[in-house]
Design a protein around this motif. Sequence first.
Motif, mmCIF file in Angstrom:
data_model
loop_
_atom_site.group_PDB
_atom_site.id
_atom_site.type_symbol
_atom_site.label_atom_id
_atom_site.label_comp_id
_atom_site.label_asym_id
_atom_site.label_seq_id
_atom_site.Cartn_x
_atom_site.Cartn_y
_atom_site.Cartn_z
ATOM 1 N N ALA A 27 8.369 15.843 -4.162
ATOM 2 C CA ALA A 27 7.696 16.286 -5.390
ATOM 3 C C ALA A 27 7.576 17.805 -5.490
ATOM 4 N N HIS A 28 7.932 18.515 -4.429
ATOM 5 C CA HIS A 28 7.917 19.976 -4.493
ATOM 6 C C HIS A 28 9.015 20.532 -3.596
ATOM 7 N N ASP A 29 9.292 21.813 -3.718
ATOM 8 C CA ASP A 29 10.325 22.472 -2.915
ATOM 9 C C ASP A 29 9.793 22.634 -1.502
ATOM 10 N N ASP A 30 10.064 21.648 -0.681
ATOM 11 C CA ASP A 30 9.489 21.561 0.662
ATOM 12 C C ASP A 30 10.458 22.122 1.692
ATOM 13 N N ARG A 31 10.046 23.147 2.431
ATOM 14 C CA ARG A 31 10.894 23.741 3.473
ATOM 15 C C ARG A 31 10.845 22.925 4.761
ATOM 16 N N GLY A 32 9.680 22.405 5.060
ATOM 17 C CA GLY A 32 9.493 21.615 6.269
ATOM 18 C C GLY A 32 8.744 20.354 5.906
ATOM 19 N N PRO A 33 8.580 19.461 6.833
ATOM 20 C CA PRO A 33 7.898 18.204 6.498
ATOM 21 C C PRO A 33 6.418 18.413 6.186
ATOM 22 N N SER A 34 6.041 18.066 4.970
ATOM 23 C CA SER A 34 4.624 18.138 4.594
ATOM 24 C C SER A 34 4.114 16.794 4.109
ATOM 25 N N LEU A 35 5.000 15.794 4.081
ATOM 26 C CA LEU A 35 4.606 14.462 3.622
ATOM 27 C C LEU A 35 4.444 13.540 4.821
ATOM 28 N N SER A 36 3.275 12.927 4.909
ATOM 29 C CA SER A 36 3.014 11.950 5.952
ATOM 30 C C SER A 36 3.089 10.566 5.330
ATOM 31 N N VAL A 37 3.809 9.664 5.998
ATOM 32 C CA VAL A 37 3.965 8.283 5.537
ATOM 33 C C VAL A 37 3.446 7.387 6.649
ATOM 34 N N ARG A 38 2.644 6.397 6.268
ATOM 35 C CA ARG A 38 2.120 5.462 7.261
ATOM 36 C C ARG A 38 2.158 4.058 6.700
ATOM 37 N N GLU A 39 2.695 3.132 7.477
ATOM 38 C CA GLU A 39 2.677 1.726 7.093
ATOM 39 C C GLU A 39 1.615 1.033 7.943
ATOM 40 N N LEU A 40 0.625 0.454 7.266
ATOM 41 C CA LEU A 40 -0.454 -0.239 7.958
ATOM 42 C C LEU A 40 -0.008 -1.625 8.389
ATOM 43 N N ASP A 41 -0.762 -2.235 9.285
ATOM 44 C CA ASP A 41 -0.427 -3.563 9.790
ATOM 45 C C ASP A 41 -0.317 -4.606 8.684
ATOM 46 N N ASP A 42 -1.078 -4.427 7.600
ATOM 47 C CA ASP A 42 -1.044 -5.410 6.510
ATOM 48 C C ASP A 42 0.092 -5.138 5.519
#
Length: 139
Positions: A27-42
């Motif tokens: 969603a933005h001009d990202d130079r490095g990783p700034s997005l965290s993704v997490r999949e919960l157990d459910d």
Amino acid sequence: MSSDALLARLDLVRKTGNGRWVCRCPAHDDRGPSLSVRELDDGRVLLHCFAGCEVQSILDAVGLAFEDLFPERIGGDVVKRERRPFNAADVLRCLSFEALILCQYATTLAKGDALTTDARERLLTAAKRFQHGVEVTHA
């Protein structure tokens, strides 16, 4: 939807733990990783951009909708809310580039050199992102 369908649409994805990844935010001009993704157990998938992008903007950028972040509910099961969806290690991985910015400008200031207006603004942005990281880990 599982996290796999989302992760396939993202760049520079790196696994940081069981059901956890960091990557560039689409969603933005990202130079490095700034997005965290997490999949919960459910099966729920949580997204957090440490640069401040809204989840809807992230989803729009990859052609997904909010419903894609949640598994199908079978039998009306109630989903428990998780208090702290992001641990400190994930937050620090996302903020590692900001740490470099802070160190660079701290060194400049320690030498007695002045910062340009742009450098001061970037320093403040990095500090705000760190503050936001503290807030999401101390929910």
